[in-house]
Design a protein around this motif. Structure first.
Motif, PDB file in Angstrom:
ATOM      1  N   VAL A   3       2.700   1.671  -3.433  1.00 42.35           N
ATOM      2  CA  VAL A   3       1.794   2.052  -4.521  1.00 42.35           C
ATOM      3  C   VAL A   3       1.423   3.514  -4.399  1.00 42.35           C
ATOM      4  O   VAL A   3       1.457   4.268  -5.381  1.00 42.35           O
ATOM      5  N   ARG A   4       1.097   3.941  -3.210  1.00 45.42           N
ATOM      6  CA  ARG A   4       0.693   5.342  -3.047  1.00 45.42           C
ATOM      7  C   ARG A   4       1.810   6.290  -3.451  1.00 45.42           C
ATOM      8  O   ARG A   4       1.588   7.243  -4.172  1.00 45.42           O
ATOM      9  N   GLU A  10      -9.704   5.493  -2.854  1.00 43.91           N
ATOM     10  CA  GLU A  10      -8.971   4.259  -3.137  1.00 43.91           C
ATOM     11  C   GLU A  10      -8.293   4.342  -4.506  1.00 43.91           C
ATOM     12  O   GLU A  10      -8.868   4.720  -5.507  1.00 43.91           O
ATOM     13  N   LEU A  11      -7.038   3.975  -4.490  1.00 39.29           N
ATOM     14  CA  LEU A  11      -6.211   4.154  -5.665  1.00 39.29           C
ATOM     15  C   LEU A  11      -6.641   3.252  -6.803  1.00 39.29           C
ATOM     16  O   LEU A  11      -6.374   3.553  -7.965  1.00 39.29           O
ATOM     17  N   GLY A  12      -7.260   2.150  -6.482  1.00 41.65           N
ATOM     18  CA  GLY A  12      -7.710   1.241  -7.530  1.00 41.65           C
ATOM     19  C   GLY A  12      -8.583   1.974  -8.531  1.00 41.65           C
ATOM     20  O   GLY A  12      -8.313   1.944  -9.731  1.00 41.65           O
ATOM     21  N   SER A  13      -9.607   2.671  -8.056  1.00 35.96           N
ATOM     22  CA  SER A  13     -10.482   3.341  -9.019  1.00 35.96           C
ATOM     23  C   SER A  13      -9.872   4.638  -9.529  1.00 35.96           C
ATOM     24  O   SER A  13     -10.127   5.028 -10.669  1.00 35.96           O
ATOM     25  N   VAL A  48       0.833  -1.201   0.000  1.00 38.59           N
ATOM     26  CA  VAL A  48       0.000   0.000   0.000  1.00 38.59           C
ATOM     27  C   VAL A  48       0.867   1.251   0.000  1.00 38.59           C
ATOM     28  O   VAL A  48       0.665   2.192  -0.772  1.00 38.59           O
ATOM     29  N   ASP A  87       1.060   1.317 -11.412  1.00 42.16           N
ATOM     30  CA  ASP A  87      -0.335   1.187 -11.015  1.00 42.16           C
ATOM     31  C   ASP A  87      -0.511   0.161  -9.908  1.00 42.16           C
ATOM     32  O   ASP A  87       0.442  -0.502  -9.501  1.00 42.16           O
ATOM     33  N   VAL A  88      -1.751   0.012  -9.477  1.00 44.14           N
ATOM     34  CA  VAL A  88      -1.993  -0.825  -8.302  1.00 44.14           C
ATOM     35  C   VAL A  88      -1.591  -2.276  -8.517  1.00 44.14           C
ATOM     36  O   VAL A  88      -1.463  -3.030  -7.559  1.00 44.14           O
ATOM     37  N   ASP A  89      -1.378  -2.658  -9.747  1.00 43.84           N
ATOM     38  CA  ASP A  89      -0.916  -4.029  -9.929  1.00 43.84           C
ATOM     39  C   ASP A  89       0.598  -4.099  -9.973  1.00 43.84           C
ATOM     40  O   ASP A  89       1.167  -5.161 -10.164  1.00 43.84           O
ATOM     41  N   THR A 113      -6.718   5.209 -10.359  1.00 41.55           N
ATOM     42  CA  THR A 113      -5.861   4.919 -11.492  1.00 41.55           C
ATOM     43  C   THR A 113      -6.660   4.330 -12.643  1.00 41.55           C
ATOM     44  O   THR A 113      -6.359   4.596 -13.809  1.00 41.55           O
ATOM     45  N   TYR A 114      -7.658   3.534 -12.313  1.00 46.91           N
ATOM     46  CA  TYR A 114      -8.471   2.936 -13.378  1.00 46.91           C
ATOM     47  C   TYR A 114      -9.170   4.023 -14.183  1.00 46.91           C
ATOM     48  O   TYR A 114      -9.141   4.032 -15.411  1.00 46.91           O
ATOM     49  N   GLY A 169      -7.410  10.641  -0.358  1.00 48.84           N
ATOM     50  CA  GLY A 169      -7.449   9.323   0.248  1.00 48.84           C
ATOM     51  C   GLY A 169      -8.419   8.372  -0.412  1.00 48.84           C
ATOM     52  O   GLY A 169      -8.725   7.318   0.127  1.00 48.84           O
TER      53      GLY A 169
END
Lengths: 110, 665
Positions: B253-254, B305-308, B250, B389-391, B310-311, B303
């Protein structure tokens, strides 16, 4: 841990029930692999019946997210229980992977 | 350590530190000869370094503890035994694996072969042990050496506990029975046992056994809940490692996403400046992406969520790119070719040593300075974000529990575990026997690697400022790192007496009674403390090596700093696994020490002559410095013994491995 997959519109929903731990992490991985091979790479993990997650389980979620992204899609989690929510908060993982309230809510974002 | 001895140690610690502070305080205030500041200042700094070292040693010993026998191991604990190997001889790994199979407590044995050798796979199959190599995810990604090997295996196995063994560390059958009991305490993440080598002679000229470290020092650290992981002969709790991995994921990634979005914004702004020449469609597309960058950065900072985040950002970039496809196709094609050529040196370099995505500013400048077609600019933005990215596309696997910031992954991982609130145990019982280096060159390479690795951790994740560590833990980690600075002090301790004896240059105001009155008690008490702590333990070798290897310690500090601050590769040294051919006395390896010895001896002669002829300033001064020179010579002499040393030839298998230790061991 039991996992059943179904398709709703452009999204695949994986319903999980049981415990997501170091012992069952592999079954999640296999289920995700299978789903990505079978249909659209947008996955929602319905964790409504998952009562317990440990760090290995979180690691499995992250790996699943990576696989979905690699396949050109995305992954979201929905309907998490109290214990799971707490663990997500403790590790800050909720800042990368937000737990959605329910499956329709998770689908809407896309 | 029994209570009487501990009480005696504590008394001696207090007395030594009082005497030391009195002496060094007097030195700073009254005894520095400022007119010869160029030698006087380094000398008093070196003495202050030694006093701090003594203070840290005293703190370490203050809580030295010997733990009572733990509870018996619970039967239902599942254990994976990992034997890590890269290029060690197959027979050696097989011997270790056979011994591992004989471990009494139920477990699964795995050979983690980073070399992916077919012979090893066959041997594992014949033995009936598991065999793990890197998954395809690792192709074209940073390998991270042993840390990567273990991280990979973590995702292929399921045991609740992990016993980590180097290829040469042959375990005793009771190793798990004696250590698993500690894990009944749910906060214990690590049990470390000593490393002991079966191929070391009584006199141990290479200083391989580290009885002070795997003894009083780790016991001292244990008292502060700071016993650290030494890379082998330890049992770890999987849950703790995975938690570390998730938290680390986490955080990384951030940071990486923030960096990449900043860079993306700059690229787009640059492209925007020339965009009007390409037409309104292009301007609109670039504006849309610029807005997407702003939105993404705002959402990330808030804050979300980074998943969405970056998506959504990548989708916006894709949409804008599609809108531009109809633009000047020829120009686009040329630019994309250029981009491909540049992707080796693109802005998201993955540092060879660390494997962390680094947005390289210089590379970014190059990239941003180019006259990209708008589509090229967008493609490079997409590439940037995709890598971080988150992956974590730049890494083989997103979750890396074992730390990869340093070539010695063990100490860094332990420190991170401690800062998350986990506890560790040092179990003082030899439960595995390994093989130490058998010649000087190999020993030096190994020690260089440990020193560099420790200094890398010091510079990247300084224990004095890490969040979550207790004061005791900070001091304990810092103590190990501090000891590696001894090279600099050693140079001063060689130069000062030489300069006095040859040229009469006084680094102190006087070598008279005042000096001796303060210096002698300090030295005597220090030695007494050492003797009591090390009673029954052979500590002389460690002591010798902390000074005798001064060129190595200095080189380690220098290269580690160049690596961390300047980004220069460490020039990673792989410790050879087979006996090196006998090539005669290895002068090159010991040249600085040889020079030092010659200089010291000459200085001694000159000093005595000067005293004889009456040119020397003071008899006491000459006396003190001659004694000093003799001490230096005795200490440095160990390196020549080591250079001459060849292990007895009754070994068929020669191998090298072994893990942590402080400077001097």
């Amino acid at each position: 841990m039991e996992i059943t997959a179904r398709q709703e519109a452009e999204v695949q929903v994986l319903e999980c029930s049981g415990r997501l731990t170091m012992v069952t992490a592999r079954s999640l991985r296999d289920a995700v692999e299978q789903a990505l091979g079978a249909g659209p790479p947008r996955l929602v993990l319905d964790l409504g019946e998952v009562g317990f997650v440990d760090s290995s389980g979180l690691g499995a979620l992250i790996s699943a997210l990576k696989r979905a992204r690699q396949a050109g899609g995305d992954l979201r989690i929905a309907a998490v229980t109290e214990q799971v929510r707490t663990v997500l908060k403790l590790t800050n993982l909720d800042r990368v992977l937000r737990p959605y309230a329910d499956v329709p809510g998770a689908r809407d974002g896309w | 350590m029994n209570p009487v001895r501990l009480a005696l140690v504590r008394v001696l610690v207090v007395l030594t530190l009082l005497a030391g502070t009195w002496y060094v305080g007097w030195r700073w205030l009254f005894s520095v000869n400022w007119s010869s500041w160029w030698i006087a200042l380094p000398l008093v700094l070196a003495e202050t370094y030694a006093l701090v070292d003594a203070f840290l040693f005293g703190t370490t010993m203050w809580r030295a503890r010997r733990r009572p026998q733990p509870d018996p191991a619970p039967d239902e604990a599942t254990v994976d035994v990992f034997i890590t190997t890269y290029n060690e001889p197959v027979e050696m790994v097989v011997a270790t694996a056979r011994a591992a199979q004989r471990i009494r407590h139920p477990h699964t044995t795995w050979i983690l072969d980073d070399g992916a050798r077919p012979e090893m796979r066959e041997a594992a199959a014949r033995l009936g042990v598991g065999y793990v190599t890197r998954s395809e995810d690792w192709a074209d990604r940073p390998r991270h050496a042993k840390a990567g090997n273990l991280n990979n295996a973590l995702f292929e196995t399921e045991g609740e506990f992990l016993l980590i063994l180097d290829a040469d560390q042959v375990p005793e059958p009771e190793i798990l029975d004696r250590t698993l009991g500690y894990f009944a305490d749910p906060e214990i993440a690590l049990v470390q046992t000593p490393q002991w080598f079966s191929n070391v002679t009584e006199s141990d000229p290479l200083g391989s056994q580290a009885p002070l470290f795997y003894g009083p020092i780790q016991q001292g650290k244990d008292g502060w809940n700071a016993a650290f992981f030494c890379g082998s002969n330890a049992v770890l709790r999987r849950e703790a490692l995975m938690q570390l991995g998730v938290v680390g994921y986490v955080r990384e990634v951030r940071e990486a996403v923030e960096d990449a979005l900043d860079a993306a914004g700059r690229i787009v702004r640059r492209a925007r400046r020339d965009a009007t020449a390409h037409g309104p469609a292009v301007v609109a597309a670039l504006d849309a992406v610029a807005a997407a960058v702003t939105t993404a950065r705002r959402r990330a900072r808030a804050g979300e969520e980074l998943g969405s985040v970056t998506y959504d950002f990548r989708r916006a970039v894709d949409a804008a790119s599609r809108a531009l496809v109809d633009a000047d196709v020829a120009q686009i094609r040329a630019d994309l070719e250029e981009l491909e050529r540049m992707s080796e040196g693109g802005p998201v370099e993955v540092d060879e040593e660390l494997g962390l995505p680094v947005v390289d500013d210089q590379s970014l400048e190059r990239l941003a300075a180019r006259d990209w077609s708008p589509l090229g600019a967008l493609q490079s933005v997409d590439q940037l974000v995709r890598a971080v990215d988150v992956d974590r596309g730049d890494e083989a696997q997103p979750v890396m529990p074992l730390a990869t910031i340093s070539v010695t992954e063990d100490m860094a991982t332990a420190m991170r575990l401690h800062s998350l609130g986990w506890r560790s145990v040092y179990h003082h019982e030899t439960l595995a026997k390994g093989l130490a280096p058998e010649d000087l060159r190999t020993m030096l390479q190994q020690r260089l690697r440990w020193a560099q690795g420790t200094m890398q951790v010091f510079l990247r994740e300084n224990p004095l400022v890490q969040r979550g560590l207790s004061l005791g833990q900070r001091l304990m980690y810092f103590a190990t790192m501090w000891s590696y600075l001894s090279g600099f002090a050693a140079v001063v301790f060689i130069a000062a007496p030489v300069i006095y004896l040859c040229f009469g240059v006084l680094p102190v105001n006087a070598y008279g009674m005042e000096f001796l009155q303060r210096f002698v008690p300090y030295v005597v008490l220090n030695q007494l403390l050492f003797m009591v702590v090390g009673y029954g333990v052979k500590t002389w070798r460690g002591h010798q090596y902390s000074l005798a290897l001064f060129p190595l310690w200095i080189r380690a500090c220098w290269t580690a700093a160049a690596n961390v601050v300047g980004g220069r590769p460490l020039g990673f040294v792989v410790t050879p696994k087979t006996r090196q051919a006998r090539t005669g006395f290895p002068w090159r390896l010991v040249l600085p020490q040889a020079v030092a010895v010659v200089v010291l001896v000459l200085a001694c002669v000159v000093g005595v002559v000067r005293l004889w002829t009456g040119t020397a300033g003071s008899a006491i001064g000459t006396g003190v410095n001659v004694v000093w020179v003799v001490y230096d010579l005795v200490v440095i002499s160990v390196i020549f013994e080591a250079a001459r040393f060849r292990a007895p030839d009754n070994h068929e298998e020669v191998a090298v491995h072994g893990d942590h230790g402080q400077a001097g061991g």
